[in-house]
Design an enzyme around this catalytic site. Structure first.
Site, PDB file in Angstrom:
ATOM      1  N   TRP A  30      63.369  45.061  13.014  1.00 17.27           N
ATOM      2  CA  TRP A  30      63.866  46.297  12.392  1.00 17.27           C
ATOM      3  C   TRP A  30      65.374  46.201  12.179  1.00 17.27           C
ATOM      4  O   TRP A  30      66.009  45.334  12.786  1.00 17.27           O
ATOM      5  CB  TRP A  30      63.545  47.503  13.299  1.00 17.27           C
ATOM      6  CG  TRP A  30      63.399  48.781  12.523  1.00 17.27           C
ATOM      7  CD1 TRP A  30      64.254  49.833  12.506  1.00 17.27           C
ATOM      8  CD2 TRP A  30      62.323  49.107  11.649  1.00 17.27           C
ATOM      9  NE1 TRP A  30      63.773  50.803  11.654  1.00 17.27           N
ATOM     10  CE2 TRP A  30      62.591  50.386  11.109  1.00 17.27           C
ATOM     11  CE3 TRP A  30      61.146  48.452  11.229  1.00 17.27           C
ATOM     12  CZ2 TRP A  30      61.751  51.023  10.188  1.00 17.27           C
ATOM     13  CZ3 TRP A  30      60.304  49.083  10.321  1.00 17.27           C
ATOM     14  CH2 TRP A  30      60.609  50.347   9.824  1.00 17.27           C
TER      15      TRP A  30
ATOM     16  N   ASP B 271      72.765  51.219   8.489  1.00 19.58           N
ATOM     17  CA  ASP B 271      73.012  52.536   7.895  1.00 19.58           C
ATOM     18  C   ASP B 271      71.830  53.470   8.109  1.00 19.58           C
ATOM     19  O   ASP B 271      70.785  53.052   8.618  1.00 19.58           O
ATOM     20  CB  ASP B 271      73.315  52.393   6.404  1.00 19.58           C
ATOM     21  CG  ASP B 271      72.090  51.979   5.601  1.00 19.58           C
ATOM     22  OD1 ASP B 271      71.303  51.147   6.097  1.00 19.58           O
ATOM     23  OD2 ASP B 271      71.895  52.497   4.491  1.00 19.58           O
TER      24      ASP B 271
ATOM     25  N   GLU C  34      68.599  52.281   7.047  1.00 19.33           N
ATOM     26  CA  GLU C  34      68.072  51.175   7.848  1.00 19.33           C
ATOM     27  C   GLU C  34      68.073  49.841   7.113  1.00 19.33           C
ATOM     28  O   GLU C  34      67.249  48.981   7.380  1.00 19.33           O
ATOM     29  CB  GLU C  34      66.649  51.485   8.330  1.00 19.33           C
ATOM     30  CG  GLU C  34      66.479  52.913   8.807  1.00 19.33           C
ATOM     31  CD  GLU C  34      65.152  53.173   9.483  1.00 19.33           C
ATOM     32  OE1 GLU C  34      65.182  53.379  10.702  1.00 19.33           O
ATOM     33  OE2 GLU C  34      64.112  53.146   8.818  1.00 19.33           O
ATOM     34  N   GLU C  35      69.005  49.685   6.171  1.00 19.41           N
ATOM     35  CA  GLU C  35      68.967  48.497   5.322  1.00 19.41           C
ATOM     36  C   GLU C  35      70.211  47.630   5.392  1.00 19.41           C
ATOM     37  O   GLU C  35      70.123  46.406   5.286  1.00 19.41           O
ATOM     38  CB  GLU C  35      68.766  48.922   3.864  1.00 19.41           C
ATOM     39  CG  GLU C  35      67.459  49.628   3.639  1.00 19.41           C
ATOM     40  CD  GLU C  35      67.368  50.307   2.273  1.00 19.41           C
ATOM     41  OE1 GLU C  35      66.253  50.559   1.823  1.00 19.41           O
ATOM     42  OE2 GLU C  35      68.426  50.589   1.670  1.00 19.41           O
TER      43      GLU C  35
ATOM     44  N   GLU D 123      58.038  62.497   1.201  1.00 20.76           N
ATOM     45  CA  GLU D 123      59.390  61.932   1.221  1.00 20.76           C
ATOM     46  C   GLU D 123      60.013  61.939  -0.177  1.00 20.76           C
ATOM     47  O   GLU D 123      61.170  62.301  -0.360  1.00 20.76           O
ATOM     48  CB  GLU D 123      59.322  60.492   1.754  1.00 20.76           C
ATOM     49  CG  GLU D 123      60.655  59.799   1.897  1.00 20.76           C
ATOM     50  CD  GLU D 123      60.470  58.362   2.361  1.00 20.76           C
ATOM     51  OE1 GLU D 123      59.985  57.523   1.567  1.00 20.76           O
ATOM     52  OE2 GLU D 123      60.796  58.064   3.533  1.00 20.76           O
TER      53      GLU D 123
END
Ligand code: NOJ
Ligand code: NOJ
Length: 518
Positions: A170, A240, A243-244, A485
């Site tokens: 992750w 960030d 999550e990237e 989303e």
């Protein structure tokens, strides 16, 4: 019988839309069979006001459905957890993200604080207590980011719904989580204390308070542990909020700054003077660091330092909203929602997204310029379509679209409180775009007061443009009021994880900001 179902549903929806005094319906999905067209039954003529009033209850109900204890969607989740979405596959969002949980729980704290003695609040307070206890155990759970001993484990972004560590690969660590959680728990502590004042002042070592902040027992103080994490790690890179990307990020720094400022006040209230000084020192350094996110050449803020992306990002809006709530009068504004830098960044993001997504195409050429409500996604270069990567690009997100509305409502509220408006040359492009359909011409370096037409027109346009963003949310919400989303860039239909907890939280926060200004 099957023929009756749509009929009963329509009757209910109509009744519900026009008779606000009746209690919320049981989840409409109970009445529906598979294959039902969720958009067909929408009362299309409903006004924004009527819809918002209805959707407010639905959103709170559906947010709570994703929260344990008590939620309908949380079978198998540990008490106190907030799952990101009930979707367990395509995509699997059945996890607790520290960020999503803290942000949406802060909405529950706000609802609790509205009236701590209400029946709803006593239910919420049971949830908030469980959330608090669970955070203590998550902090102490060894995970791939590290452990509690050196606090590194607090940077872990997500846990399994049952509270065990998530061990897959992750984007970690993510350093916004502890800051957001501290902000939420500090707000709960303040709200709780204002309805139980003796606890705070007695210094009685009440167990509940000591578990949140205890100067002599940092290891057992949930808030203090998060504050320590923020104070020691804010200047280190991490992933960030999306999550990237690894680096230093505007959103993360903004919430860290708020945590340090409020943390210092809290430390002082508990007589923890050394810590108060230390947190203030970090807050000052963060304040000095923040201007690095302003790109003078681009004339907008950037989300990540040194990134090859444009830097336009919904994280700028969220960083502002979560880092500097309009209610905070005790600290100097830093990139508040109404700041010049946030407003011109919002304009630049809107201009990008308007032409990027087909559903944002203006009905007439007249609307090609100026600022209008459109569906907003995370950032221009996004390719995540809610399930996987799509080379053609991403989609608009509910939480980003609602955040744009909230920024505009906050700006309007700020204007009402200030009773005057000074338009700087930095902010001029924003005010020109806002007022492009009016005959009034905003001038740089000019101050408008209550007796100027400009002041009142700007105020009106801020509110009505905020409402345009909320209209976009309304248009793409399905007949049951469910918010996923994303919504499809071409068809407008909902995409990605269904019933995203954060979508409901962001909608409710925007609505609260709207109510404050109306
Ligand atoms: C993906 C988003 O980019 C991230 O911000 C969020 O925490 C997770 N989904 C869970 O909702
Ligand atoms: C010493 C302080 O007393 C403590 O509470 C503070 O937060 C730390 N320095 C910084 O880690």
């Amino acid at each position: 019988m099957t023929l009756l179902i749509p009929f009963v549903l329509v009757a209910y929806v109509l009744l519900y839309a026009f008779a606000f005094s009746i209690p919320p319906l049981p989840p409409v999905s109970t009445f529906l069979g598979a294959g039902y067209d969720r958009h067909a039954q929408k009362p299309l003529t409903e006004t924004l006001d009527a819809w918002l009033e209805r959707e407010e209850r639905i959103a709170l109900d559906k947010l709570l459905a994703n929260v344990s204890p008590g939620g309908r969607n949380v079978a198998g989740a540990i008490k106190g957890s907030v799952i990101a979405s009930p979707s367990r596959e395509h995509p699997n969002y059945f996890y607790q993200w520290v960020r999503d949980a803290a942000i949406t729980t802060s909405t529950l704290v706000d609802v609790y604080a509205d009236d701590p003695s209400s029946k709803l609040s006593s239910e919420l307070s049971a949830i908030l207590d469980e959330y608090t206890h669970l955070q203590h155990s998550l902090q102490h759970t060894n995970n791939p980011s590290g452990s509690f001993d050196d606090l590194s484990g607090l940077g872990e972004p997500k846990f399994e719904a049952d509270g065990s560590p998530f061990v897959g690969s992750w984007g970690r660590p993510q350093r916004d989580g502890p800051a957001l959680r501290a902000i939420t728990l500090m707000a709960y502590l303040r709200a709780y204390n204002s309805s139980h004042p003796t606890l705070w002042t007695s210094g009685s070592g009440d167990d509940w308070f000591a578990s949140l902040y205890n100067p002599s027992l940092p290891a057992n103080s949930i808030i203090k542990a998060d504050l320590e994490y923020v104070s020691h790690f804010w200047n280190q890179s991490g992933f960030d909020l999306w999550e990237e990307v690894e680096g230093l990020h505007f959103f993360t720094a903004m919430v860290q700054l708020r945590a340090m400022r409020e943390g210092s006040d809290l430390a002082l209230a508990f007589g923890d003077k050394g810590a108060a000084q230390w947190y203030t020192k970090q807050a000052k350094q963060l304040e000095e660091f923040m201007p690095q996110f302003w790109d003078q050449g681009k004339a907008h803020l950037v989300e990540t330092l040194g990134s090859s992306r444009t830097g336009l990002d919904c994280g700028l809006l969220l960083g502002s909203l979560h880092g500097y709530p309009s209610a905070d009068a005790s600290h100097t504004p830093v990139y508040a929602p109404s700041s010049d830098e946030i407003l011109v960044s919002l304009l630049a993001l809107v201009e990008d997204q308007r032409t990027r997504f087909p559903i944002n195409a203006a009905p007439s050429s007249e609307q090609e310029h100026g600022l209008q409500g459109v569906g907003l996604g995370r950032y221009p270069e996004d390719v995540y379509d809610g399930y996987g990567n799509d080379k053609r690009g991403g989609n608009p997100w509910f939480l980003c679209t609602a955040s744009a509305a909230q920024v505009l409502y906050n700006t309007a509220e700020n204007l009402v409180l200030a009773t005057n408006l000074t338009i700087s040359s930095t902010a001029l492009p924003f005010y020109e775009a806002l007022m492009s359909s009016s005959s009034l011409d905003p001038r740089p370096d000019t101050t408008y007061g209550l007796s100027d037409a400009m002041f009142h027109s700007v105020l009106e346009r801020l509110k009505s443009t905020g409402d345009e963003f909320m209209e976009v949310v309304k248009t793409h919400t399905d007949a049951q009021g469910s918010l996923s989303e994303q919504f499809d860039r071409v068809t407008g239909y909902e995409r990605g994880a269904r019933d995203l907890t954060w979508s409901y939280g962001a909608f409710l926060q925007a609505l609260r900001a709207r109510k404050r200004v109306l």
